[in-house]
Design an enzyme around this catalytic site. Sequence first.
Site, mmCIF file in Angstrom:
data_model
loop_
_atom_site.group_PDB
_atom_site.id
_atom_site.type_symbol
_atom_site.label_atom_id
_atom_site.label_comp_id
_atom_site.label_asym_id
_atom_site.label_seq_id
_atom_site.Cartn_x
_atom_site.Cartn_y
_atom_site.Cartn_z
ATOM 1 N N ASP A 1 48.802 116.647 -27.405
ATOM 2 C CA ASP A 1 49.951 116.718 -28.038
ATOM 3 C C ASP A 1 49.362 117.292 -29.349
ATOM 4 O OD1 ASP A 1 52.233 116.461 -29.600
ATOM 5 O OD2 ASP A 1 52.425 114.252 -28.898
ATOM 6 N N LYS B 1 51.612 119.664 -24.658
ATOM 7 C CA LYS B 1 52.828 119.835 -25.410
ATOM 8 C C LYS B 1 52.309 120.689 -26.629
ATOM 9 C CE LYS B 1 55.126 115.972 -26.508
ATOM 10 N NZ LYS B 1 55.416 114.664 -27.354
ATOM 11 N N PHE C 1 59.365 112.837 -26.393
ATOM 12 C CA PHE C 1 58.537 111.783 -25.906
ATOM 13 C C PHE C 1 58.363 111.394 -24.499
ATOM 14 C CE2 PHE C 1 56.310 107.601 -25.743
ATOM 15 C CZ PHE C 1 55.127 108.223 -26.589
ATOM 16 N N LYS D 1 44.412 104.494 -21.978
ATOM 17 C CA LYS D 1 44.730 103.824 -20.357
ATOM 18 C C LYS D 1 45.441 105.069 -19.892
ATOM 19 C CE LYS D 1 45.757 99.329 -22.598
ATOM 20 N NZ LYS D 1 46.535 98.545 -22.947
ATOM 21 N N GLY D 2 46.036 106.031 -20.433
ATOM 22 C CA GLY D 2 46.925 106.830 -20.101
ATOM 23 C C GLY D 2 46.774 107.754 -18.755
ATOM 24 N N ASP E 1 45.794 112.321 -20.458
ATOM 25 C CA ASP E 1 47.100 112.047 -20.012
ATOM 26 C C ASP E 1 47.754 113.260 -20.729
ATOM 27 O OD1 ASP E 1 47.178 110.806 -22.539
ATOM 28 O OD2 ASP E 1 48.272 109.331 -21.783
HETATM 29 P P1 XMP Z 1 46.920 113.604 -29.585
HETATM 30 O O1 XMP Z 1 48.131 113.685 -30.470
HETATM 31 O O2 XMP Z 1 45.897 113.051 -30.153
HETATM 32 O O3 XMP Z 1 47.738 112.716 -28.428
HETATM 33 O O4 XMP Z 1 46.946 115.099 -28.820
HETATM 34 C C1 XMP Z 1 46.771 112.264 -27.565
HETATM 35 C C2 XMP Z 1 47.521 110.859 -27.293
HETATM 36 O O5 XMP Z 1 48.669 110.489 -27.500
HETATM 37 C C3 XMP Z 1 49.547 109.791 -26.918
HETATM 38 N N1 XMP Z 1 50.725 110.652 -26.622
HETATM 39 C C4 XMP Z 1 51.842 110.482 -26.176
HETATM 40 N N2 XMP Z 1 52.231 109.566 -25.129
HETATM 41 N N3 XMP Z 1 54.234 110.324 -24.544
HETATM 42 C C5 XMP Z 1 53.225 109.369 -24.429
HETATM 43 O O6 XMP Z 1 53.340 108.563 -23.712
HETATM 44 C C6 XMP Z 1 54.048 111.560 -25.193
HETATM 45 O O7 XMP Z 1 54.882 112.376 -25.152
HETATM 46 C C7 XMP Z 1 52.963 111.219 -25.847
HETATM 47 N N4 XMP Z 1 52.377 112.393 -26.893
HETATM 48 C C8 XMP Z 1 50.999 111.923 -27.354
HETATM 49 C C9 XMP Z 1 48.764 109.787 -25.529
HETATM 50 O O8 XMP Z 1 48.308 108.527 -25.379
HETATM 51 C C10 XMP Z 1 47.838 110.730 -25.720
HETATM 52 O O9 XMP Z 1 46.482 110.420 -24.827
HETATM 53 MG MG MG Z 2 46.122 108.775 -23.815
#
Ligand code: XMP
Ligand code: MG
Length: 184
Positions: A106, A134, A155, A46-47, A103
């Site tokens: 990470d 990030k 976060f 949803k992000g 969104d």
């Molecule tokens: P990855 O770790 O797979 O992350 O690259 C992708 C999803 O992880 C969530 N995510 C966050 N959501 N603040 C958030 O609200 C953060 O700092 C954060 N870091 C990771 C997010 O849903 C993203 O799509």
């Molecule tokens: Mg997401």
Amino acid sequence: MKNELTNDILKVLYTEDEIHQRVQELGAAIAEEFAGRRPLFVGILKGSVIFLADLIRACPLLCDLEMMAVSSYGNATASSGRVRINFDLQQDVRGRDLIIVEDILDSGNTLSFLKDYLNAKGAASITIVTLLDKPSGRQKAVTADYIGFTVPDAFVVGYGLDYAQLYRNLPCIGVLKPEVYQKT
Ligand code: XMP
Ligand code: MG
């Protein structure tokens, strides 16, 4: 402005105006790259929804839109490393130029999984657009083609990003107060 949403924010990283400005720039750059090609945007639920809604309106292109929902996090603030598809594409993407809209990039688990998945479906090209990057969190070697902002190791919430499903409707992007995690 103080309210029950903003009370939980330690620090604003990007204001509503700064986000708007950056999204317009990204939209213009993407529109230039994809002019005449009818790309298919794939928004990741949803992000990305708030970013996606603004981004595609900043892109004066003929384009299609699909959504996918994947999860790797649950309600924790660290990646589980596993990615599961909860809602899949509703059309054939073979031979299409795909623009994944996420969104935040990470650990890279989500986007590296999605890249492999969409390549296997026969996409002609895959472009990654992420509102936030990030780099300090990275576990998989994946890079985005378009990045809104590079964020520090904290976060972050707002403008679609949540903590335990809250704060998506915050118009800015900010760092959450640590006591909010401890409360839940
Ligand atoms: P990855 O770790 O797979 O992350 O690259 C992708 C999803 O992880 C969530 N995510 C966050 N959501 N603040 C958030 O609200 C953060 O700092 C954060 N870091 C990771 C997010 O849903 C993203 O799509
Ligand atoms: Mg997401």
